[in-house]
Design a protein around this motif. Structure first.
Motif, PDB file in Angstrom:
ATOM      1  N   ARG A  98      94.689  46.898  79.524  1.00 27.54           N
ATOM      2  CA  ARG A  98      94.417  47.634  80.367  1.00 27.54           C
ATOM      3  C   ARG A  98      94.618  47.075  81.843  1.00 27.54           C
ATOM      4  NH1 ARG A  98      91.511  52.630  80.481  1.00 27.54           N
ATOM      5  NH2 ARG A  98      90.693  52.342  82.534  1.00 27.54           N
ATOM      6  N   GLU A  99      94.468  45.936  82.057  1.00 31.79           N
ATOM      7  CA  GLU A  99      94.658  45.010  83.146  1.00 31.79           C
ATOM      8  C   GLU A  99      96.051  44.798  83.493  1.00 31.79           C
ATOM      9  OE1 GLU A  99      92.296  44.267  80.661  1.00 31.79           O
ATOM     10  OE2 GLU A  99      90.697  44.505  81.793  1.00 31.79           O
ATOM     11  N   GLU A 100      96.809  44.492  82.513  1.00 29.63           N
ATOM     12  CA  GLU A 100      98.334  44.442  82.667  1.00 29.63           C
ATOM     13  C   GLU A 100      98.961  45.693  83.170  1.00 29.63           C
ATOM     14  OE1 GLU A 100     100.799  42.380  79.649  1.00 29.63           O
ATOM     15  OE2 GLU A 100      99.138  40.985  79.081  1.00 29.63           O
ATOM     16  N   TRP A 101      98.385  46.721  82.529  1.00 33.49           N
ATOM     17  CA  TRP A 101      99.053  48.067  82.666  1.00 33.49           C
ATOM     18  C   TRP A 101      98.801  48.365  84.094  1.00 33.49           C
ATOM     19  CZ3 TRP A 101      98.281  52.812  84.746  1.00 33.49           C
ATOM     20  CH2 TRP A 101      99.008  53.690  84.276  1.00 33.49           C
ATOM     21  N   VAL A 112     113.840  48.505  87.897  1.00 30.70           N
ATOM     22  CA  VAL A 112     112.779  47.495  88.898  1.00 30.70           C
ATOM     23  C   VAL A 112     111.734  46.896  87.826  1.00 30.70           C
ATOM     24  CG1 VAL A 112     110.995  47.844  90.572  1.00 30.70           C
ATOM     25  CG2 VAL A 112     113.379  48.925  90.842  1.00 30.70           C
ATOM     26  N   TRP A 113     111.082  47.727  86.936  1.00 31.26           N
ATOM     27  CA  TRP A 113     110.126  47.174  86.286  1.00 31.26           C
ATOM     28  C   TRP A 113     110.470  46.065  85.286  1.00 31.26           C
ATOM     29  CZ3 TRP A 113     110.063  47.547  80.820  1.00 31.26           C
ATOM     30  CH2 TRP A 113     108.847  46.913  80.194  1.00 31.26           C
ATOM     31  N   PHE A 142     102.141  47.640  91.017  1.00 37.44           N
ATOM     32  CA  PHE A 142     103.426  47.089  91.443  1.00 37.44           C
ATOM     33  C   PHE A 142     104.448  48.383  91.582  1.00 37.44           C
ATOM     34  CE2 PHE A 142     108.034  45.813  90.425  1.00 37.44           C
ATOM     35  CZ  PHE A 142     108.227  45.003  91.368  1.00 37.44           C
ATOM     36  N   LEU A 143     104.831  49.037  90.614  1.00 40.56           N
ATOM     37  CA  LEU A 143     105.460  50.271  90.660  1.00 40.56           C
ATOM     38  C   LEU A 143     105.149  51.101  91.650  1.00 40.56           C
ATOM     39  CD1 LEU A 143     106.286  50.583  87.021  1.00 40.56           C
ATOM     40  CD2 LEU A 143     107.900  49.997  88.745  1.00 40.56           C
ATOM     41  N   GLN A 144     104.056  51.318  92.046  1.00 42.27           N
ATOM     42  CA  GLN A 144     103.205  52.187  92.986  1.00 42.27           C
ATOM     43  C   GLN A 144     103.626  51.699  94.371  1.00 42.27           C
ATOM     44  OE1 GLN A 144      99.120  52.701  92.915  1.00 42.27           O
ATOM     45  NE2 GLN A 144      99.059  54.782  93.822  1.00 42.27           N
ATOM     46  N   GLY A 145     103.614  50.481  94.617  1.00 43.50           N
ATOM     47  CA  GLY A 145     103.862  49.723  95.677  1.00 43.50           C
ATOM     48  C   GLY A 145     105.469  50.013  96.184  1.00 43.50           C
ATOM     49  N   ARG A 146     106.269  50.121  95.154  1.00 43.40           N
ATOM     50  CA  ARG A 146     107.584  50.282  95.440  1.00 43.40           C
ATOM     51  C   ARG A 146     107.979  51.841  95.537  1.00 43.40           C
ATOM     52  NH1 ARG A 146     111.563  46.468  94.156  1.00 43.40           N
ATOM     53  NH2 ARG A 146     110.399  44.213  94.565  1.00 43.40           N
ATOM     54  N   LYS A 169     105.228  53.745  79.194  1.00 45.64           N
ATOM     55  CA  LYS A 169     105.312  54.497  77.940  1.00 45.64           C
ATOM     56  C   LYS A 169     103.876  54.780  77.388  1.00 45.64           C
ATOM     57  CE  LYS A 169     110.043  53.087  76.604  1.00 45.64           C
ATOM     58  NZ  LYS A 169     110.596  51.943  76.779  1.00 45.64           N
ATOM     59  N   SER A 170     102.861  54.994  78.309  1.00 47.16           N
ATOM     60  CA  SER A 170     101.639  54.834  77.678  1.00 47.16           C
ATOM     61  C   SER A 170     100.714  55.123  78.790  1.00 47.16           C
ATOM     62  CB  SER A 170     101.048  53.493  77.219  1.00 47.16           C
ATOM     63  OG  SER A 170     100.989  52.451  77.877  1.00 47.16           O
ATOM     64  N   ASP A 171      99.533  55.476  78.533  1.00 45.08           N
ATOM     65  CA  ASP A 171      98.214  55.823  79.158  1.00 45.08           C
ATOM     66  C   ASP A 171      97.565  54.470  79.198  1.00 45.08           C
ATOM     67  OD1 ASP A 171      95.788  57.082  80.280  1.00 45.08           O
ATOM     68  OD2 ASP A 171      97.075  58.843  80.283  1.00 45.08           O
ATOM     69  N   PRO A 172      96.889  54.180  80.248  1.00 45.91           N
ATOM     70  CA  PRO A 172      95.983  53.061  80.345  1.00 45.91           C
ATOM     71  C   PRO A 172      94.821  53.220  79.180  1.00 45.91           C
ATOM     72  CG  PRO A 172      95.734  54.131  82.548  1.00 45.91           C
ATOM     73  CD  PRO A 172      96.802  54.771  81.468  1.00 45.91           C
TER      74      PRO A 172
END
Length: 151
Positions: free
Chosen positions: A120-123, A108-109, A129-133, A145-148
């Motif tokens: 950070r903003e893009e993350w 999906v991503w 988006f993924l949370q909404g899904r 693959k990272s932490d914000p």
């Protein structure tokens, strides 16, 4: 309140089930528009369940199959609860999805973004988006693959 002007409650219920699976609660709600007699609705639904025409288990499996490639288990679980599916059936359905959830989230991503966040903003945008899904935070962190805080 069944009148000669239209199909009987039983015929209406069969019509709904002929189009797609419904949960018991969902079908009862639809039939309530045609009669105020809750006992009549319950009798029709009980008969349909005995005959195997109405099944919350089959409905939940159908929802999982249709949502599996696009949504996470949290969203599907919420939808099943909204449709009146029991907690035990919801848990069983979620268990079917969890096995492939990381793979689904990555697909999906990839389709939506395709490249790792650079800020950070893009993350945060990609994570929302993924949370909404319907994907959980642990899955989101693994997909991105990272932490914000590392950005």
């Amino acid at each position: 309140m069944t009148s000669n002007s239209g199909p009987s409650l039983r015929e209406r219920a069969l019509g709904y089930l002929a189009r797609r699976e419904h949960s018991r609660q969902e079908l009862a709600r639809k039939l309530a528009a045609y009669t105020e007699d809750e006992d009549e609705i319950a009798a029709v639904l009980d008969d349909f369940q005995k005959r195997g025409w109405l099944s919350d288990e089959r409905f939940s499996e159908q929802v999982v199959q249709s949502r599996k490639g696009r949504y996470g288990s949290l969203k599907v679980a919420h939808e099943l609860r909204q449709k009146g599916i029991s907690d035990s059936l919801t848990e069983k359905a979620v268990a079917m999805m969890v096995q492939d959830e990381l793979e689904t989230a990555r697909a999906v991503w990839q389709k939506k973004f395709g490249e790792a966040p650079r800020s950070r903003e893009e993350w945060a945008k990609q994570a929302r988006f993924l949370q909404g899904r319907g994907f959980g935070f642990d899955t989101i962190k693994r997909v991105l693959k990272s932490d914000p805080d590392e950005l």
